[in-house]
Structure formats: structure tokens, C-alpha cells
Scaffold this active site. Structure first.
Site, short mmCIF file in Angstrom:
data_model
loop_
_atom_site.label_atom_id
_atom_site.label_comp_id
_atom_site.label_asym_id
_atom_site.label_seq_id
_atom_site.Cartn_x
_atom_site.Cartn_y
_atom_site.Cartn_z
N LYS A 160 0.73 -1.14 -0.09
CA LYS A 160 -0.11 -0.04 0.11
C LYS A 160 0.86 1.20 0.05
CE LYS A 160 -1.81 2.93 3.04
NZ LYS A 160 -1.88 4.15 2.06
N GLU A 235 10.04 1.89 10.61
CA GLU A 235 11.15 3.11 10.48
C GLU A 235 10.23 4.41 10.73
OE1 GLU A 235 14.20 3.31 10.31
OE2 GLU A 235 14.56 1.39 10.51
N CYS A 269 13.38 12.01 6.59
CA CYS A 269 13.30 11.26 7.88
C CYS A 269 14.97 11.77 8.54
CB CYS A 269 13.15 10.15 8.29
SG CYS A 269 13.56 8.75 7.08
N GLU A 370 9.54 16.27 15.05
CA GLU A 370 9.72 16.26 13.75
C GLU A 370 8.94 17.19 12.92
OE1 GLU A 370 11.55 12.92 10.75
OE2 GLU A 370 9.39 12.73 11.46
#
Length: 464
Positions: A160, A235, A269, A370
Site C-alpha cells: 500500500k 522506520e 526522515c 519532527e
């Protein structure tokens, strides 16, 4: 398609341009995909590693032949500049070739037995059906670095991709189809994470799930997988520091800070976000940094001479702008940027100016969470020890870098920095495909992707 079962993929550089339409699939579609993957896995796992590798080589060649189209689609759909999109697509090609070769490498050891007449050895077996849930920021590289090892080690895949970049993902899957990959070995299902993602994660016949994305979603996936005993690999985020020591080559450090923090509009990231600068070079570094940031050209990534494209979506733009407001209200000083970018026809795109704050303390939200946008926070420190202590004071531990010529600084940083990827005199972003990738603390599920480390997740050891 009717409006109910399709949604438009919008170009973030121009909200009026539709890049393509993506099916909004259902739980039933996932059930069909998993059934197909489960059926196909019986024959796929029986092929030799070399035979599976041949398919990967073929896919790599087709992907390379379609490089221009796929890269342009990625730029239109996600916003990163065309040179970056081409680089990422070529990286996908290289990953496929790397794992094609892995089909010929050893998968076990002979172990001496206490019984001198016995032969004891280990081998590795595939998990079965692997669910791949991939993000929008690397729409070619991340799906491939999950699918290629899954396939070479004998698993079949249900993927997906993120809705925001599913047209690009579909073009990658087309390459697999054209390579003659047997039906059911890879199955793409597009749609909402809350529907399709949930269905993959909770499906009793999905034996492993590999996910890249936000921490909140990752935690939910881990809990769901654990509840039914599936293997999972997560992750997640980063809040990556760069340390600029007083003996650093400041021009090199500025270049690495800007490339690591602002390239791809900060949507990595591994992007640099906290910049710890020793006090005695702080003013010179800041001056050099601001001079370079002012040279950044913003606009549609398909145009020549554009260095930074838009945020990938309107919601991402709004998130970044809200963090910038938060930084101002927390008392950080805005040195540059901080606004939506609307010049040169930019009002129809989701553009934000590259943004630099100073007088940031490590406990501010802009130094903790973040942002996933082109925002740098400058933090002045007296010593490298202080920088290391503050750099480690974060819930994430994905990547980190230091700029220094001092071997003592380098060794302290290598030994003490709590991150899965540390770099010396190089930016925090960027990892080579043949090396293990992953983070410490809240950045991952303590597993590693890429390189030969991938075999650990995608197989189980069998002792014979």
C-alpha cells in the site's frame, strides 16, 4: 471511475493540475490481494535465488529505460526537483540490481555437532506474505528497498503506497508486470491508511509488515502486529542534529547543513533539523549560512535552475507553517523565511520559504518534534561535549553528523552519539543502499533495512 472509488492526485506545485486518479480500495480488495500473494508464494519460494534474481535484474532494466517518465511523474506528484527525482529512480534501479545479486549469496552456516556422525547447518526460509506500507517522500526508493529484499528471499508482497504518490508507485509496479513477474507475487492496493493499511496489518495471512512513516502510525502497526504474532519492522521519525565544531571547515559545514536540512524541502526522515554551533564560530557560520540560504531558488521542480520545490501537500504545508508559528511564540528568533512563498506564480502551489531560527533552546517544540519541512534551528553551545549532550537529548536517534578536523571530536561523536547513522564532515541525510539503515530510540523498531541486514527481517532461520 466514479468519484466514490477514485481520488485525484494533485500536483503540489500547482493545485489545479491533476497528475492522475487513484483507486480508493476496500478491505475486500486487500483480502483478494493477500489471497493472490499467498497462492503465488508456493511456487515463488521454490525458485532458486538466482532465478528470482533474474526477475529483479529485468525489472531494474525496465525501470532504467523508463527513468525520464517515472522521475517526471514523481516531481509532478511529490514536488521534489527533477534532478533529485532522477537520482532517486536510479537508486531504485541500483537497489534492484544489488538484491538480484543477493539471490546467489550464502544463507546459512555449517555448525559443528557434538555428535561426530551428524551434519548440522542453518538455512533461511521466507516469512511468506509481506505487507509493505510506504510513505510519500521517497515514492520509488522506499517501496523498492522493501520489496526487492522481500522478493529475493522468497516472500510475496502486498503493497500500500501513500495515496499522495500512488501514481508514481503504480508506474514502478508496471515495470514489474512488464518484466513478467508471476501473477500474485506483487500486489498493489491503494487507498486510505485507515482502511487499506489497517486491513493489511490485521490480516491473519500477512506474516510480516514493513512500514516507513510517522511514529503514531508506526506504534499502532507494531501493536496490531504483536497482538496477532506477525513480524514487524518500523522506520519512523528523526530530529537529526549536526554539530559544527570550532575547527570545522565552515564552508563545507554550511553546504552540508543546507543540503541535509533543506533539500527535498526538508521532507526526509534523515533531514538535518537541529544545528549545534560552537560559540567561537557561531557568528561567522550564521552569516555564511544565511548568505547561502538567500540564494535558494524556489519553484516547480520540473523547471531548470530550481533548487527547492513545494511541500508535498497542503496539509504538509499547514503543518510546517504551524511549527514556524510555534517557534515564534516560544521566543525563538526568526532569522530568515517563515512565510508561505507566493512569488512567481507560487500562490497555486504549496510553497514555503526556507526558514532559519536562532536563540532556540533544546526544550522548545521546534527542537523536539519532527517538522518535516525546510526549517533549521540554530543552537549555540560552548563545547563539543555540550553539543553531544544536547544532541542526544531527543526522543529520536536516526542520523547525526559532525563537522570537525579534530580526531578526538570525531571519536567522541562516533562513540557517544545515540543514532543509527553517524557521518563525519558529511550531511545527516543520505545513506548508501549497501549499508544497514535504521535508528535508535523512537526512530525505529530496532531493526535495520537495506544492505545485507535486510535478510534478518525478511527471513527466519531454520536449524537443520
Amino acid at each position: 471511475s466514479t468519484a466514490n472509488d477514485a481520488e485525484a492526485s494533485i500536483n503540489p506545485a500547482n493545485r489545479n493540475e491533476v497528475v492522475g486518479y487513484i483507486q480508493r480500495s476496500t478491505k475486500e480488495d486487500v483480502d483478494k490481494a493477500v489471497a493472490a500473494a499467498r497462492q503465488a508464494q508456493k511456487a515463488w519460494r521454490k525458485l532458486s535465488g538466482a532465478a528470482r534474481g533474474e526477475y529483479l535484474y529485468k525489472i531494474a532494466n525496465i525501470l532504467e529505460s523508463r527513468l525520464e517518465d517515472i522521475a517526471a511523474t514523481m516531481t509532478k506528484e511529490m514536488g521534489k526537483t527533477l534532478p533529485e527525482a532522477k537520482g532517486e529512480t536510479m537508486r531504485g534501479v541500483a537497489i534492484l540490481r544489488y538484491y538480484a545479486g543477493e539471490g546467489m549469496r550464502k544463507i546459512g552456516d555449517v555448525i559443528p555437532s557434538t555428535d561426530n556422525e551428524a551434519l548440522m547447518f542453518t538455512t533461511r526460509v521466507p516469512l511468506g506474505v509481506v505487507g509493505v506500507i510506504s510513505p510519500w517522500n521517497f515514492p520509488v526508493a522506499i517501496p523498492i528497498w522493501k520489496m526487492a529484499p522481500a522478493l529475493i528471499y522468497g516472500n510475496t508482497v502486498v503493497i500500500k503506497p501513500a495515496q499522495e504518490t500512488a501514481v508514481t508507485a503504480a508506474k514502478v509496479i508496471e515495470c514489474m508486470d512488464e518484466a513478467g513477474l508471476p501473477a500474485g507475487v506483487v500486489n498493489m492496493v491503494t487507498g486510505r491508511g485507515s482502511v487499506v493499511g489497517e486491513a493489511i496489518v490485521n490480516h491473519p495471512d500477512v506474516n510480516g509488515i514493513t512500514f516507513t512513516g510517522s511514529n503514531a502510525t508506526g506504534k499502532r502497526i507494531g501493536q496490531a502486529a504483536l497482538a496477532r504474532g506477525a513480524k514487524y519492522q518500523l522506520e519512523m521519525g528523526g530530529k537529526n542534529p549536526v554539530i559544527i565544531a570550532s575547527d570545522a571547515d565552515l564552508d563545507l559545514a554550511v553546504e552540508g547543513t543546507i543540503s541535509g536540512g533543506l533539500r527535498s524541502t526538508g521532507q526526509k526522515c534523515t533531514a538535518t533539523s537541529r544545528v549545534f554551533v560552537q560559540a567561537d564560530v557561531y557568528d561567522v557560520f550564521k552569516e555564511k549560512l544565511l548568505a547561502k540560504v538567500q540564494e535558494i531558488t524556489i519553484g516547480n521542480g520540473l523547471e531548470d535552475g530550481i533548487w527547492m520545490g513545494p511541500c508535498a501537500s497542503e496539509s504538509q504545508l499547514n503543518t510546517v507553517l504551524s511549527y514556524i508559528e510555534k517557534g515564534k511564540s516560544e521566543g525563538a528568533t526568526l532569522l530568515y523565511g517563515g512565510e508561505r512563498y507566493t512569488e512567481n506564480g507560487g500562490e497555486d502551489g504549496f510553497y514555503v520559504q526556507p526558514t532559519v531560527f536562532e536563540n532556540v533552546t533544546n526544550d522548545m517544540v521546534i527542537a523536539r518534534e519532527e517538522i518535516f519541512g525546510p526549517v533549521l534551528a540554530l543552537i549555540k553551545v560552548d563545547t563539543v561535549e555540550e553539543a553531544l549532550e544536547q544532541a542526544n537529548d531527543a526522543e529520536f536517534g536516526l542520523s547525526a553528523s559532525i563537522y570537525t578536523k579534530d580526531i578526538g571530536n570525531m571519536l567522541s561523536f562516533i562513540n557517544e552519539m545515540d543514532a543509527g547513522l553517524v557521518r563525519i564532515n558529511a550531511e545527516t541525510a543520505g545513506v548508501e543502499l549497501q549499508a544497514p539503515f535504521g535508528g535508535m530510540k523512537q526512530s525505529s523498531s530496532h531493526s535495520r533495512e537495506q544492505g545485507q541486514a535486510a535478510i534478518e527481517f525478511f527471513t527466519a532461520i531454520k536449524t537443520v
